[in-house]
Design a protein around this motif. Sequence first.
Motif, mmCIF file in Angstrom:
data_model
loop_
_atom_site.group_PDB
_atom_site.id
_atom_site.type_symbol
_atom_site.label_atom_id
_atom_site.label_comp_id
_atom_site.label_asym_id
_atom_site.label_seq_id
_atom_site.Cartn_x
_atom_site.Cartn_y
_atom_site.Cartn_z
ATOM 1 N N ASP A 36 -77.702 7.261 -40.866
ATOM 2 C CA ASP A 36 -79.097 7.468 -40.510
ATOM 3 C C ASP A 36 -79.177 8.540 -39.429
ATOM 4 O OD1 ASP A 36 -81.836 7.144 -40.466
ATOM 5 O OD2 ASP A 36 -81.781 5.365 -39.194
ATOM 6 N N GLU A 37 -80.297 9.216 -39.370
ATOM 7 C CA GLU A 37 -80.480 10.335 -38.443
ATOM 8 C C GLU A 37 -79.392 11.385 -38.685
ATOM 9 O OE1 GLU A 37 -83.193 10.677 -36.710
ATOM 10 O OE2 GLU A 37 -83.866 8.701 -37.359
ATOM 11 N N GLY A 38 -79.267 11.799 -39.938
ATOM 12 C CA GLY A 38 -78.238 12.742 -40.352
ATOM 13 C C GLY A 38 -78.295 14.075 -39.651
ATOM 14 N N HIS A 39 -79.446 14.433 -39.079
ATOM 15 C CA HIS A 39 -79.542 15.708 -38.375
ATOM 16 C C HIS A 39 -78.705 15.709 -37.095
ATOM 17 C CE1 HIS A 39 -82.708 13.199 -36.600
ATOM 18 N NE2 HIS A 39 -82.538 13.908 -35.506
ATOM 19 N N SER A 45 -68.598 16.096 -31.328
ATOM 20 C CA SER A 45 -67.910 15.533 -30.168
ATOM 21 C C SER A 45 -68.306 14.083 -29.920
ATOM 22 C CB SER A 45 -68.227 16.368 -28.924
ATOM 23 O OG SER A 45 -69.614 16.301 -28.646
ATOM 24 N N ALA A 46 -69.326 13.609 -30.611
ATOM 25 C CA ALA A 46 -69.777 12.232 -30.408
ATOM 26 C C ALA A 46 -68.734 11.249 -30.939
ATOM 27 C CB ALA A 46 -71.106 12.008 -31.116
ATOM 28 N N ASP A 47 -68.630 10.102 -30.270
ATOM 29 C CA ASP A 47 -67.654 9.083 -30.679
ATOM 30 C C ASP A 47 -67.906 8.598 -32.100
ATOM 31 O OD1 ASP A 47 -66.252 9.136 -28.312
ATOM 32 O OD2 ASP A 47 -67.434 7.526 -27.405
ATOM 33 N N TYR A 48 -69.180 8.451 -32.463
ATOM 34 C CA TYR A 48 -69.467 7.949 -33.811
ATOM 35 C C TYR A 48 -69.029 8.951 -34.878
ATOM 36 C CZ TYR A 48 -73.591 10.919 -34.494
ATOM 37 O OH TYR A 48 -74.429 11.991 -34.650
ATOM 38 N N ALA A 49 -69.078 10.223 -34.579
ATOM 39 C CA ALA A 49 -68.653 11.230 -35.553
ATOM 40 C C ALA A 49 -67.145 11.149 -35.785
ATOM 41 C CB ALA A 49 -69.049 12.624 -35.092
ATOM 42 N N ARG A 50 -66.383 10.966 -34.723
ATOM 43 C CA ARG A 50 -64.927 10.827 -34.875
ATOM 44 C C ARG A 50 -64.585 9.561 -35.659
ATOM 45 N NH1 ARG A 50 -64.785 13.117 -29.652
ATOM 46 N NH2 ARG A 50 -64.894 11.069 -28.679
ATOM 47 N N PHE A 51 -65.297 8.464 -35.353
ATOM 48 C CA PHE A 51 -65.046 7.221 -36.074
ATOM 49 C C PHE A 51 -65.425 7.358 -37.540
ATOM 50 C CE2 PHE A 51 -66.265 2.961 -37.553
ATOM 51 C CZ PHE A 51 -65.059 2.328 -37.370
ATOM 52 N N ARG A 52 -66.580 7.985 -37.807
ATOM 53 C CA ARG A 52 -67.042 8.187 -39.178
ATOM 54 C C ARG A 52 -66.004 8.971 -39.971
ATOM 55 N NH1 ARG A 52 -71.148 11.940 -38.591
ATOM 56 N NH2 ARG A 52 -69.591 13.478 -39.079
ATOM 57 N N ASN A 53 -65.424 9.979 -39.364
ATOM 58 C CA ASN A 53 -64.431 10.795 -40.060
ATOM 59 C C ASN A 53 -63.108 10.071 -40.264
ATOM 60 O OD1 ASN A 53 -66.202 12.935 -40.329
ATOM 61 N ND2 ASN A 53 -65.569 13.852 -38.393
ATOM 62 N N LYS A 60 -70.325 10.264 -48.774
ATOM 63 C CA LYS A 60 -71.043 10.186 -47.502
ATOM 64 C C LYS A 60 -72.450 10.720 -47.712
ATOM 65 C CE LYS A 60 -66.890 10.805 -44.770
ATOM 66 N NZ LYS A 60 -66.147 11.659 -43.855
ATOM 67 N N TRP A 61 -73.433 9.918 -47.326
ATOM 68 C CA TRP A 61 -74.842 10.320 -47.432
ATOM 69 C C TRP A 61 -75.396 10.427 -46.027
ATOM 70 C CZ3 TRP A 61 -77.143 6.429 -51.529
ATOM 71 C CH2 TRP A 61 -76.479 6.601 -52.729
ATOM 72 N N ALA A 62 -76.169 11.466 -45.772
ATOM 73 C CA ALA A 62 -76.864 11.631 -44.493
ATOM 74 C C ALA A 62 -78.349 11.655 -44.775
ATOM 75 C CB ALA A 62 -76.426 12.911 -43.815
ATOM 76 N N VAL A 63 -79.097 10.782 -44.100
ATOM 77 C CA VAL A 63 -80.543 10.721 -44.298
ATOM 78 C C VAL A 63 -81.227 10.940 -42.948
ATOM 79 C CG1 VAL A 63 -80.428 9.182 -46.284
ATOM 80 C CG2 VAL A 63 -80.580 8.205 -44.021
ATOM 81 N N THR A 64 -82.417 11.502 -43.014
ATOM 82 C CA THR A 64 -83.175 11.738 -41.801
ATOM 83 C C THR A 64 -84.655 11.823 -42.150
ATOM 84 O OG1 THR A 64 -83.401 13.137 -39.853
ATOM 85 C CG2 THR A 64 -82.960 14.252 -41.920
ATOM 86 N N GLY A 65 -85.477 11.553 -41.170
ATOM 87 C CA GLY A 65 -86.928 11.724 -41.340
ATOM 88 C C GLY A 65 -87.389 12.987 -40.650
ATOM 89 N N THR A 66 -86.468 13.686 -39.993
ATOM 90 C CA THR A 66 -86.793 14.907 -39.274
ATOM 91 C C THR A 66 -86.734 16.095 -40.223
ATOM 92 O OG1 THR A 66 -85.803 13.959 -37.303
ATOM 93 C CG2 THR A 66 -86.170 16.343 -37.304
ATOM 94 N N PRO A 67 -87.813 16.856 -40.341
ATOM 95 C CA PRO A 67 -87.781 18.031 -41.224
ATOM 96 C C PRO A 67 -86.810 19.085 -40.685
ATOM 97 C CG PRO A 67 -89.974 17.706 -40.280
ATOM 98 C CD PRO A 67 -89.081 16.665 -39.716
ATOM 99 N N THR A 68 -86.156 19.778 -41.573
ATOM 100 C CA THR A 68 -85.212 20.813 -41.158
ATOM 101 C C THR A 68 -85.824 22.180 -41.189
ATOM 102 O OG1 THR A 68 -84.367 20.987 -43.411
ATOM 103 C CG2 THR A 68 -83.174 19.552 -41.878
#
Length: 68
Positions: A36-39, A45-53, A60-68
């Motif tokens: 969630d919040e794929g943007h 450098s975030a801890d969640y990104a290292r764990f996700r990888n 892997k799906w990335a979803v967001t409600g923020t327009p790009t």
Amino acid sequence: MRCPPVRGSRVPRCTCSRREDVSPLQQIRWKRLVVDEGHNTSESSADYARFRNSLSVQSKWAVTGTPT
């Protein structure tokens, strides 16, 4: 090493020795991971990104409600 299949299934019955330094979530082969919040995923450098990888994930799906 090949693991024998579970009877009546294509899923292998594999076991590993338990390691205390590895999260149980990292010991699972995931079919899909939805972030969630794929943007925010560009913040590598975030801890969640290292764990996700570090997860074993087929898709892997990335979803967001923020327009790009």
